[in-house]
Design an enzyme around this catalytic site. Structure first.
Site, PDB file in Angstrom:
ATOM      1  CE  LYS A 289      -3.961   1.928   2.625  1.00  0.00           C
ATOM      2  NZ  LYS A 289      -4.797   1.748   3.832  1.00  0.00           N
TER       3      LYS A 289
ATOM      4  CB  SER B 276      -8.156   3.573   2.898  1.00  0.00           C
ATOM      5  OG  SER B 276      -7.303   2.921   3.821  1.00  0.00           O
TER       6      SER B 276
ATOM      7  CB  SER C 101      -8.371   0.721   5.798  1.00  0.00           C
ATOM      8  OG  SER C 101      -9.048   1.950   5.799  1.00  0.00           O
TER       9      SER C 101
END
Lengths: 476, 483
Positions: free
Chosen positions: B75, B150, B174
């Site tokens: 990420k 997210s 997330s």
């Protein structure tokens, strides 16, 4: 109307740890800008603080010396504000739960003892430094960012500049004694910010206070505090209102000037720093630190009087700094005449230090050379007067006394035959004073001794000269 | 079958047997990325050159390394040398960190091949990946839909077989919510189990890095690599980490699994409720006991979270001021520079949360908001403790809905916040939680959330693996036949 000043003092003391408070960077002084930095103290995204345990130990040591209660669990909080020297846009400090609370320090000011209560002692990180360049631009040096600062806050117990200076002098001495801070105000290792207000004598309520910055010496503290007290009294007498603000001491004009108003209090939005866990100081850790606590100035002063038989004044002066007291004790251990050691430190050594503006730590004379000089004088190798000259040379060059004496041919003349010859010559050249002496005028001896000393270039042992003059004139 | 569609454990078997080399996997992976990426857009940046160099380097390395030759995506809020870390934000475009996050170091040491940095909602604030400053990511199951967020990029990349596994971060759901929406396995470990050093902070007391994978075994393998104490993170737990893979096959026999009734109610789609209720049946079939649990406190989790997380974020994001790095808008004086930079650099959701948090921490409001939220948090911790005195693990839907349409919720922050209603309580309590696929509803994956006690990852993985066996739902790939 008579007014009384009410003063509280905040001191920021830079802790003498090797590394910064939350990273491994060096705390070394005078490095090139941005050489003592890493991703953590630069506050780069993703980095996390890790507490330097040594800093906690130093604060606890200070808490013990200032008789504070030590919190078994304290917390770091974030103080949020924007400034280019603050890379995270928050300072890690302590807010609700400081390490130490409710301490005290008793000082002597104006011949009286005065106890000043300590409100709190906490730990925080320093910010960076803005460097304004010639082109009008500004750069940030982050070397200082993250250096551990201990904040010591008194209650509003101080009532004069004299008490303020006495408190700071005593605090500096303690911080140096316990080895947590260099406490040199000129170097910024100890920064002092007094809060000052005045009120009519007898009033209970506090007046509006101002905070003062940029006091870089004890002298500045004395002058600045006195100036500010006068300024406030004048303002009140003239019907003006005191504005709550930060004022800056201006060394050039010897006045204080407005830096920024504090009327609209900044909201720092303190909250516990979630990146750090509570700081625990267990009873056993506290005991371990207490057991290692070094002797403080006050008990040492008392001991100097009892153990070495020193006068009060000597003991007070010698224990003023740890380095000086250590120098004395090491010298007294070698040269078994404490009073002589004390006299020589207080007159010759301190005289040279004052003259040169050096501190004892910068002094080139070792304890060994210092006591060797006292030994040479004791054995009569050189006179006390010669000793003073030799010491000045030692102080300037750092050379051992024997070398200086030999090089300059300063050995005292103890040869009785040589001295007799000189005495005979002086008597022959000065029949008047010689006759006076024979007639019982003892003070004439002084003149004759002086003449012999002159004749021998000051090297003759004055005791032997005196004895031989007496023998020669009175045996006739 | 293409290499890129295989699980990491299958690939490791082939690599160790010498049947393939790391470069073969890299070839297959980047072929897949080139094929899928124009539609899915899971990555902010792909690192093909670095991956190829790494595969060459690995050819002669120790093949017993735990992630030897495995393509992994990271990420974009985890720092890595040699690549940008933008956090999905304009304000960090460009920004190249001078150090590796601890998890990145661990991936490298384990022999993984990092293939790219994945898309995310800006600063991990969002539940759809639409708040990325770069571009939205699409759900590989239906390109009209959001992958969740997210960590939507990390979830979509694994679902689309653009990598075998990936790392995400989970502050309020997330990892789990996008895992649910993309039909993959995702886990948020216990707070402190994985180092946060190098993870760009959103809400420090809630953030936790965790794995995405296509099955439970791969998830455990990646967890084994990234977990463990880190002296650089004061909040990391100091203990000898367990062997999560070894715990996988213990079965669900004899486990007591609590169904949190309060998380099956209003707002949960019927299709989701059905699949998750079916999952309870699978557990019973595997020998576990299902128990109904009431936790009324969870309804306060969302409001408490939206005070605590923004409060911490308002402080964490204050450093993006244009002084040292990232974007800077020039201005005549420093305060104007701060303002212009932050105005231009942050997106609207980030600004909303900074304002919320600043307000919650302000003098005069602190006690009423932030402090009260902390008290609710303590009550939530206690209520979970009580539940774990009766149950080994707990279960609920991961997300109240399956993948929603792009742009469906972007103008309705509250509707977006509700997507995390089931996952947020777990972060507030610092517990481990995971999402595993438990079937489809109208052709879209449904996620089952399993919640464990502190450091109960082994129990979670064991139950999750038992579910895979019992349900036959394992390694679902969009566009391919699923059972």
């Amino acid at each position: 109307m008579k007014y009384e000043p009410v003063i509280g003092i905040e001191v920021h003391a830079q802790l003498k740890t090797d590394s910064k408070l939350f990273c491994g960077c060096s705390t070394g002084f005078a490095a090139a800008p941005n050489h003592h930095v890493c991703p953590v103290c630069l506050g780069l995204p993703g980095t996390l603080p890790v507490l330097n345990r040594k800093a906690i130990e130093y604060v606890v040591r200070t808490c013990i010396a200032l008789e504070c209660e030590v919190s078994p669990a304290s917390r770091f909080a974030r103080k949020n504000y924007y400034y280019p020297d603050l890379p995270k846009a928050y300072q890690i400090s302590q807010y609700e739960l400081p390490i130490g609370r409710n301490g005290k320090l008793t000082v002597r000011a104006g011949g009286k003892e005065k106890t000043i209560r300590i409100h709190r002692i906490h730990l925080e990180e320093d910010a960076g430094k803005l460097v304004h360049d010639a082109s009008g631009g500004s750069c940030v040096d982050y070397n200082r960012t993250g250096i551990p600062l201990m904040e010591i806050v008194t209650e509003a117990d101080v009532r004069s500049s004299e008490e303020a200076v006495a408190y700071l002098t005593s605090l500096r001495s303690i911080l140096q004694y316990i080895g947590v801070c260099g406490a040199n105000m000129e170097k910024g290792e100890m920064r002092c910010e007094p809060n000052i207000s005045v009120r009519p004598v007898g009033a209970e309520e506090f007046g509006t206070k101002t905070e003062m910055k940029n006091l870089n010496s004890f002298r500045a503290v004395r002058l600045g505090v006195d100036f500010e007290i006068e300024r406030q009294i004048d303002a009140i007498e003239n019907g003006e209102r005191i504005v709550q603000e930060t004022r800056r001491w201006d060394e050039a004009t010897q006045t204080t000037q407005t830096m920024r108003s504090k009327e609209r209090a900044h909201d720092y939005r303190y909250f516990p720093d979630p990146d750090l866990v509570p700081v625990e100081v267990s009873a056993s850790v506290l005991e371990r630190i207490r057991a290692k606590a070094p002797e403080l100035p006050e008990p040492r002063r008392v001991r100097f009087i009892s153990q070495y038989g020193l006068p009060e004044y000597d003991a007070e002066v010698l224990t003023g700094t740890k380095a000086m007291a250590d120098f004395f004790e090491r010298a007294a251990a070698i040269h078994n005449d404490p009073k002589a050691v004390s006299n020589w430190i207080m007159t010759e050594l301190m005289g040279c230090l004052n003259e040169s503006g050096k501190t004892i730590d910068e002094c080139l004379v070792t304890v060994e050379d210092f006591t060797a000089l006292l030994g040479l004088m004791g054995k009569g190798v050189i006179s006390a007067r010669m000793g003073k000259d030799v010491f000045k040379d030692m102080f300037a060059s750092g050379r051992p006394p024997a070398e200086i004496i030999k090089e300059k041919g300063l050995e005292q003349m103890n040869d009785e035959i040589a001295i007799s010859e000189a005495v005979e010559k002086v008597i022959a050249d000065n029949p008047g004073p010689a006759a006076d002496f024979r007639a019982g005028k003892k003070q004439a001896a002084g003149f004759l001794v002086g003449q012999v000393m002159r004749l021998t270039g000051g090297k003759a042992n004055p005791k032997i000269v005196g004895r031989i003059i007496e023998e020669k004139l009175l045996s006739e | 079958m293409e290499l890129c569609t295989k699980t990491a454990s299958e690939l490791i078997g082939m690599l160790r047997a010498g049947e393939i080399d790391p470069i073969d996997i890299v070839d297959s992976t980047f072929k897949r990325i080139n094929d899928k990426e124009p539609d899915v857009k899971a990555f902010i940046v792909t690192l093909e050159e670095g991956a190829r160099a790494r595969a060459e380097e690995l050819k002669d390395a120790d093949r017993s390394l735990p992630l030897y030759g495995i393509p992994v995506a990271v990420k974009d809020n985890m720092c890595m040398r040699g690549a940008q870390t933008t956090c999905g934000s304009k304000i960090l475009t460009p920004y190249e960190p001078p150090y590796d996050a601890t998890v990145v170091e661990k991936l490298k040491a384990a022999g993984a091949v990092i293939v790219g940095k994945t898309n995310m909602d800006e600063f991990a604030m969002g539940s759809s990946c639409e708040w990325s400053a770069h571009h939205p990511t699409r759900n590989p199951w239906d390109l009209e839909r959001a992958p969740g967020g997210s960590s939507g990029g990390s979830a979509a990349a694994v679902a689309a077989c653009e990598c075998s596994m990936s790392l995400g971060s989970d502050t309020g759901g997330s990892i789990r919510q996008p895992a649910s929406l993309c039909g993959v396995v995702g886990m948020k470990p216990t707070y402190g189990a994985v180092s946060r050093y190098g993870l760009v902070a959103f809400a420090s007391s809630l953030d936790q890095i965790g794995p995405f994978a296509r099955d439970v075994r791969d998830c455990a393998m990646l967890l084994d690599v990234i977990c463990g104490h880190d002296p650089k993170d004061s909040t990391s737990i100091d203990r000898e980490p367990p062997d999560h893979v070894a715990a996988l096959d213990a079965g669900a026999e004899g486990m007591t699994i609590g169904m949190i009734k309060d998380l099956f109610g209003e707002g949960v789609e019927p299709g989701v409720r059905e699949r998750v209720s079916d999952a309870a049946g699978v557990f019973e079939k595997m020998g576990a006991k299902i128990k109904q649990i009431e936790m009324p406190i969870v309804k306060y989790a969302l409001p408490a979270y939206y005070l605590i997380a923004p409060a911490e974020a308002s402080s964490n994001l204050a450093r993006y001021d244009g002084v040292q790095y990232g974007m800077r808008e020039d201005a005549d004086d420093i305060v104007s520079m701060y303002r212009k930079t932050r105005r231009a650099g942050f997106g609207s959701e980030v600004k909303r949360r900074i304002m919320l948090g600043t307000y919650a921490l302000s003098a005069g409001y602190y006690d009423a908001y932030y402090l009260r939220a902390l008290k609710v948090r303590t009550l939530i911790v206690k209520e979970f403790e009580k539940a774990f005195s009766e149950c080994d693990i707990l279960m609920s839907p991961t997300s109240p809905s399956t993948a929603f349409k792009l742009n469906e919720k972007i103008d309705d922050p509250l509707a977006m916040y509700m997507m995390d209603i089931c996952t947020i309580p777990v972060n507030l309590a610092g517990l481990p939680g995971m999402s595993i696929p438990c079937g489809l509803s109208d052709g879209l994956p449904v996620g089952l959330q399993l919640i464990g006690p502190t450091l109960g990852e082994q129990a979670l993985l064991r139950a999750a693996r038992a579910f895979e066996i019992g349900s036959g739902i394992c390694g679902m790939i969009p566009g391919e036949k699923t059972d």
